[in-house]
Design a protein around this motif. Structure first.
Motif, PDB file in Angstrom:
ATOM      1  N   THR A   2       0.928  -1.261   0.038  1.00 51.80           N
ATOM      2  CA  THR A   2       0.061  -0.082  -0.098  1.00 51.80           C
ATOM      3  C   THR A   2       0.755   1.523  -0.167  1.00 51.80           C
ATOM      4  O   THR A   2       1.736   1.383   0.769  1.00 51.80           O
ATOM      5  N   LEU A   3       0.724   2.232  -0.914  1.00 52.04           N
ATOM      6  CA  LEU A   3       1.363   3.470  -1.001  1.00 52.04           C
ATOM      7  C   LEU A   3       0.374   4.548  -0.426  1.00 52.04           C
ATOM      8  O   LEU A   3      -0.784   4.575  -0.723  1.00 52.04           O
ATOM      9  N   THR A   4       0.800   5.451   0.347  1.00 45.76           N
ATOM     10  CA  THR A   4       0.242   6.493   0.793  1.00 45.76           C
ATOM     11  C   THR A   4       0.527   7.832   0.196  1.00 45.76           C
ATOM     12  O   THR A   4       1.861   8.023   0.281  1.00 45.76           O
ATOM     13  N   GLN A   5      -0.162   8.841  -0.141  1.00 48.53           N
ATOM     14  CA  GLN A   5       0.135  10.007  -0.611  1.00 48.53           C
ATOM     15  C   GLN A   5      -0.324  11.045   0.541  1.00 48.53           C
ATOM     16  O   GLN A   5      -1.375  10.758   1.229  1.00 48.53           O
ATOM     17  N   TYR A   6       0.316  12.089   0.582  1.00 44.34           N
ATOM     18  CA  TYR A   6      -0.250  13.133   1.736  1.00 44.34           C
ATOM     19  C   TYR A   6      -0.376  14.413   0.794  1.00 44.34           C
ATOM     20  O   TYR A   6       0.728  14.976   0.357  1.00 44.34           O
ATOM     21  N   ASN A   7      -1.528  14.693   0.968  1.00 44.66           N
ATOM     22  CA  ASN A   7      -1.804  15.975  -0.014  1.00 44.66           C
ATOM     23  C   ASN A   7      -2.383  17.144   0.863  1.00 44.66           C
ATOM     24  O   ASN A   7      -2.869  16.753   1.946  1.00 44.66           O
ATOM     25  N   ILE A   8      -2.107  18.334   0.307  1.00 44.33           N
ATOM     26  CA  ILE A   8      -2.532  19.526   0.990  1.00 44.33           C
ATOM     27  C   ILE A   8      -2.755  20.273  -0.146  1.00 44.33           C
ATOM     28  O   ILE A   8      -2.431  20.699  -1.224  1.00 44.33           O
ATOM     29  N   ARG A   9      -3.878  21.243   0.129  1.00 43.08           N
ATOM     30  CA  ARG A   9      -4.543  22.257  -0.915  1.00 43.08           C
ATOM     31  C   ARG A   9      -5.039  23.416  -0.183  1.00 43.08           C
ATOM     32  O   ARG A   9      -5.806  23.127   0.957  1.00 43.08           O
ATOM     33  N   ILE A  10      -4.609  24.463  -0.402  1.00 45.19           N
ATOM     34  CA  ILE A  10      -4.830  25.868  -0.035  1.00 45.19           C
ATOM     35  C   ILE A  10      -5.596  26.612  -0.985  1.00 45.19           C
ATOM     36  O   ILE A  10      -5.430  26.666  -2.215  1.00 45.19           O
ATOM     37  N   GLU A  11      -6.904  26.940  -0.639  1.00 46.45           N
ATOM     38  CA  GLU A  11      -7.934  27.592  -1.585  1.00 46.45           C
ATOM     39  C   GLU A  11      -8.476  28.882  -1.110  1.00 46.45           C
ATOM     40  O   GLU A  11      -8.915  28.924   0.168  1.00 46.45           O
ATOM     41  N   HIS A  12      -8.617  29.924  -1.824  1.00 48.15           N
ATOM     42  CA  HIS A  12      -9.048  31.023  -1.405  1.00 48.15           C
ATOM     43  C   HIS A  12     -10.013  31.585  -2.099  1.00 48.15           C
ATOM     44  O   HIS A  12     -10.259  31.036  -3.456  1.00 48.15           O
ATOM     45  N   GLU A  13     -11.164  32.059  -1.739  1.00 48.03           N
ATOM     46  CA  GLU A  13     -12.496  32.438  -2.254  1.00 48.03           C
ATOM     47  C   GLU A  13     -12.101  33.547  -3.380  1.00 48.03           C
ATOM     48  O   GLU A  13     -12.682  32.983  -4.552  1.00 48.03           O
ATOM     49  N   LYS A  14     -11.156  34.457  -3.563  1.00 49.93           N
ATOM     50  CA  LYS A  14     -11.342  35.474  -4.431  1.00 49.93           C
ATOM     51  C   LYS A  14     -10.140  34.874  -5.578  1.00 49.93           C
ATOM     52  O   LYS A  14     -10.186  34.861  -6.911  1.00 49.93           O
ATOM     53  N   PHE A  15      -9.003  34.183  -5.240  1.00 47.73           N
ATOM     54  CA  PHE A  15      -7.932  34.005  -6.055  1.00 47.73           C
ATOM     55  C   PHE A  15      -7.796  32.311  -6.507  1.00 47.73           C
ATOM     56  O   PHE A  15      -7.029  31.854  -7.327  1.00 47.73           O
ATOM     57  N   GLY A  16      -8.790  31.410  -5.834  1.00 48.31           N
ATOM     58  CA  GLY A  16      -8.900  30.117  -6.265  1.00 48.31           C
ATOM     59  C   GLY A  16      -7.977  29.304  -5.616  1.00 48.31           C
ATOM     60  O   GLY A  16      -7.392  29.631  -4.326  1.00 48.31           O
ATOM     61  N   GLU A  17      -7.229  28.391  -6.320  1.00 45.82           N
ATOM     62  CA  GLU A  17      -6.384  27.337  -5.423  1.00 45.82           C
ATOM     63  C   GLU A  17      -4.944  28.105  -5.475  1.00 45.82           C
ATOM     64  O   GLU A  17      -4.204  28.449  -6.610  1.00 45.82           O
ATOM     65  N   LEU A  18      -4.482  28.140  -4.281  1.00 45.17           N
ATOM     66  CA  LEU A  18      -3.432  28.917  -4.128  1.00 45.17           C
ATOM     67  C   LEU A  18      -2.086  27.802  -3.977  1.00 45.17           C
ATOM     68  O   LEU A  18      -1.057  28.220  -4.562  1.00 45.17           O
ATOM     69  N   MET A  19      -2.366  26.669  -3.558  1.00 46.91           N
ATOM     70  CA  MET A  19      -1.359  25.706  -3.478  1.00 46.91           C
ATOM     71  C   MET A  19      -2.111  24.338  -3.477  1.00 46.91           C
ATOM     72  O   MET A  19      -3.132  24.236  -2.821  1.00 46.91           O
ATOM     73  N   LYS A  20      -1.352  23.495  -4.213  1.00 46.88           N
ATOM     74  CA  LYS A  20      -1.651  22.185  -4.224  1.00 46.88           C
ATOM     75  C   LYS A  20      -0.613  21.352  -4.248  1.00 46.88           C
ATOM     76  O   LYS A  20       0.335  21.456  -5.468  1.00 46.88           O
ATOM     77  N   GLU A  21       0.108  20.696  -3.323  1.00 47.21           N
ATOM     78  CA  GLU A  21       1.160  19.720  -3.060  1.00 47.21           C
ATOM     79  C   GLU A  21       0.767  18.392  -2.593  1.00 47.21           C
ATOM     80  O   GLU A  21       0.058  18.254  -1.660  1.00 47.21           O
TER      81      GLU A  21
END
Length: 93
Positions: A2-21
């Protein structure tokens, strides 16, 4: 296996997706999350550079107004092979 990925996503109402890593190492992911939490608690800008190819700078005023979502999906080796074969089939069309 089993492989595990660790995802973080930061979304802003005005600017949209700021970061997806995506992280593969759980320790790096935990350290990054602690850095984000520290920036929120201490009211600091989120600034990070890994020294080669990843730079992020999010001012505190935008970070505090953002939605931060994390998840850790798990994939089996069979899932990886199936998705890889689908991608290869799309490239041959």
């Amino acid at each position: 296996m089993t492989l595990t990925q660790y995802n973080i996503r930061i979304e802003h109402e005005k600017f949209g997706e700021l970061m997806k890593e995506t992280f593969v190492d759980p320790i790096q992911f935990k350290l990054f999350l602690k850095m984000v939490q520290g920036c929120l608690e201490l009211k600091n800008n989120l600034t990070f550079f890994n020294g080669s190819d990843f730079l992020v700078h999010i001012p505190y005023k935008h970070l505090v107004d953002s939605i931060i979502i994390t998840n850790t999906p798990q994939y089996s080796a069979a899932d990886v092979l199936i998705s890889r074969s689908k991608i290869e089939a799309e490239k041959t069309k």
